[in-house]
Design an enzyme around this catalytic site. Structure first.
Site, short mmCIF file in Angstrom:
data_model
loop_
_atom_site.label_atom_id
_atom_site.label_comp_id
_atom_site.label_asym_id
_atom_site.label_seq_id
_atom_site.Cartn_x
_atom_site.Cartn_y
_atom_site.Cartn_z
N SER A 126 0.83 -1.20 0.00
CA SER A 126 0.00 0.00 0.00
C SER A 126 0.87 1.26 0.00
O SER A 126 1.98 1.26 0.56
CB SER A 126 -0.86 -0.03 1.26
OG SER A 126 -1.46 1.21 1.50
N TYR A 151 -2.29 -1.39 11.09
CA TYR A 151 -2.49 -1.92 9.73
C TYR A 151 -1.33 -1.52 8.83
O TYR A 151 -0.72 -2.37 8.16
CB TYR A 151 -3.81 -1.40 9.13
CG TYR A 151 -3.87 -1.65 7.63
CD1 TYR A 151 -4.10 -2.91 7.13
CD2 TYR A 151 -3.63 -0.60 6.73
CE1 TYR A 151 -4.10 -3.15 5.77
CE2 TYR A 151 -3.63 -0.83 5.36
CZ TYR A 151 -3.87 -2.11 4.88
OH TYR A 151 -3.85 -2.35 3.53
N LYS A 155 1.88 -3.80 6.78
CA LYS A 155 2.34 -3.76 5.37
C LYS A 155 3.85 -3.55 5.32
O LYS A 155 4.54 -4.17 4.52
CB LYS A 155 1.60 -2.67 4.59
CG LYS A 155 0.14 -2.96 4.35
CD LYS A 155 -0.08 -4.18 3.47
CE LYS A 155 -1.51 -4.64 3.45
NZ LYS A 155 -1.72 -5.97 2.86
#
Ligand code: NAD
Ligand code: WQD
Length: 350
Positions: A126, A151, A155
């Site tokens: 992302s 979150y 990543k």
């Protein structure tokens, strides 16, 4: 053609990718635990492509179940790993759920790959790894900034796990794709985004507001240092995004990678503000999106958009769809969902 494992294949980006993979002849095995998707998505995929992909209801944190799946489907040549929890706000409240799900799933797959002779791996990362970039548009060489949520941190850690694993064993070949903001739906309206509960992301909130399911959209902040004061993002059509995965997988299978792990930005290269999106959505769809300004949302980045040159030149991939068509597809999908809800309610009454 090659057999591809798609984890999270009934999810939003996964389902669109399965369609594009099947369209060019890949055989697909989906693994999904349906924690954020619906089994009926398989019907949509079948309607579009004429092929119902193999499906296994497996949790990627379950090593033994994944191991058995590889035995059941011998000859898988590549994995596209979408399966992950992705709600930023929820990750702040339940960090361990996010670390367990996103990290364990990845580690299980990487451990099983050499055992089952699967060399090729595509990972969903992302633009969140860039935080607020110092320079725009942001290239893949921009520094990784401290994550703003658990979150986002998963990543970053997942990218590091892939790099370290590949460094330790040249067997692995991976492509990390850093998505900007995926929006829209398949033009057939057979598949699209299925947000759970109140949407956090802009587009589902816009479509649900236009449909009357939400009273009004709150535009988070109008005092940013941007032309209209609202945040800027790079909104990328989900079918364009899906096509990039097909190219990435083919590049791995053809062993064309210049490095064991390659990283690509997937964006359009154009930044649009929240108000650009709202105004364009209203114009192309002829519907109103009641909205008002609200305070800034904590953790929001002011502006970010991609430099997609590497994906354009090395992968030969470029975003094709206009934002107008993409916003039309998002609205068509919302209308389809409304129709399905009506049909379900009518059936329940009978
Ligand atoms: P999604 O929630 O629609 O799809 C993810 C799918 O994975 C769901 O079907 C869910 O049921 C499944 N899943 C989750 N945990 C699982 C597990 N342990 N085992 C098996 N299945 C599991 O999300 P999406 O928007 O399609 O995102 C796909 C990937 O792309 C995710 O890794 C996400 O972090 C990443 N990503 C998404 C965006 C975005 O804005 N949508 C942006 C950048 C990156
Ligand atoms: C876009 C813009 C909001 C909702 C998040 C994750 C990121 C990535 C994509 C996966 C922002 C504004 C939104 C609303 C609003 N996911 N907005 N009112 O924040 O760019 O990124 O999803 O990796 O990691 O952080 O996307 O769609 O939430 O917001 O004004 O009700 O819309 O402030 O400017 P974001 P988003």
């Amino acid at each position: 053609m090659a057999k591809i494992l798609v984890t999270g294949g009934t999810g939003y980006i996964g389902s669109h990718t399965v369609v594009e993979l099947q369209k060019v002849g890949f055989e697909v095995v989906i693994v999904d635990n349906l924690s954020n998707s619906n089994i009926e998505v398989l019907n949509g995929i079948e309607k579009i492509t004429g092929i119902r992909p193999a499906f296994e209801n497996i949790d990627c944190t379950d090593y033994m179940a994944l191991d058995r799946m590889f035995e059941k489907y011998p000859g898988i040549e590549a994995i596209i790993h979408f399966a992950a929890s992705k709600a930023v706000g929820e990750s702040v409240e339940k960090p361990l759920l996010y670390y367990r799900n996103n990290l364990t799933s990845l580690i299980n797959l990487l451990q099983l790959m050499p055992i089952h002779k699967v060399k090729h791996f595509v990972f969903s990362s992302s633009c969140t790894v860039y935080g607020q970039p110092d320079e725009l548009p942001v290239t893949e060489n921009a520094p990784i900034k401290p994550a703003l949520s658990p979150y986002g941190n998963t990543k970053q850690i997942c990218e590091e796990i892939i790099q370290d694993t590949s460094h330790s064993n040249p067997f692995y070949r991976a492509i990390i794709l850093r998505y900007f903001n995926p929006i829209g739906a398949h033009p057939s309206a057979e598949i699209g985004e299925l947000p759970n509960g109140v949407p956090n992301n802009l587009l589902p909130y816009v479509t649900q507001t236009a449909a009357g399911l939400r009273k009004e959209l709150k535009v988070f902040g109008n005092d940013y240092n941007t032309p209209d004061g609202t945040c800027i993002r790079d909104y990328i059509n989900v079918v364009d995004l899906a096509k990039a995965h097909v190219i990435a997988v083919q590049r791995l299978l053809d062993e064309k990678g210049e490095k064991a792990v390659e990283i690509f930005n997937l964006g359009t290269g154009t930044g649009l503000s929240v108000l650009d999106i709202v105004n364009t959505f209203e114009r192309v769809n002829g519907v109103k999106v009641p909205h008002s300004f609200a305070p800034r949302r904590e953790g929001d980045i002011e502006k970010v958009w991609a430099d997609p040159t590497r994906a354009n030149t090395v992968l030969g991939w470029k975003a094709q769809e206009t934002v107008e068509d993409t916003l039309k597809s998002a609205w068509t999908w919302e209308c389809r969902l409304a129709k399905l809800r009506e049909e379900k309610a009518a059936n329940a009454e009978e």
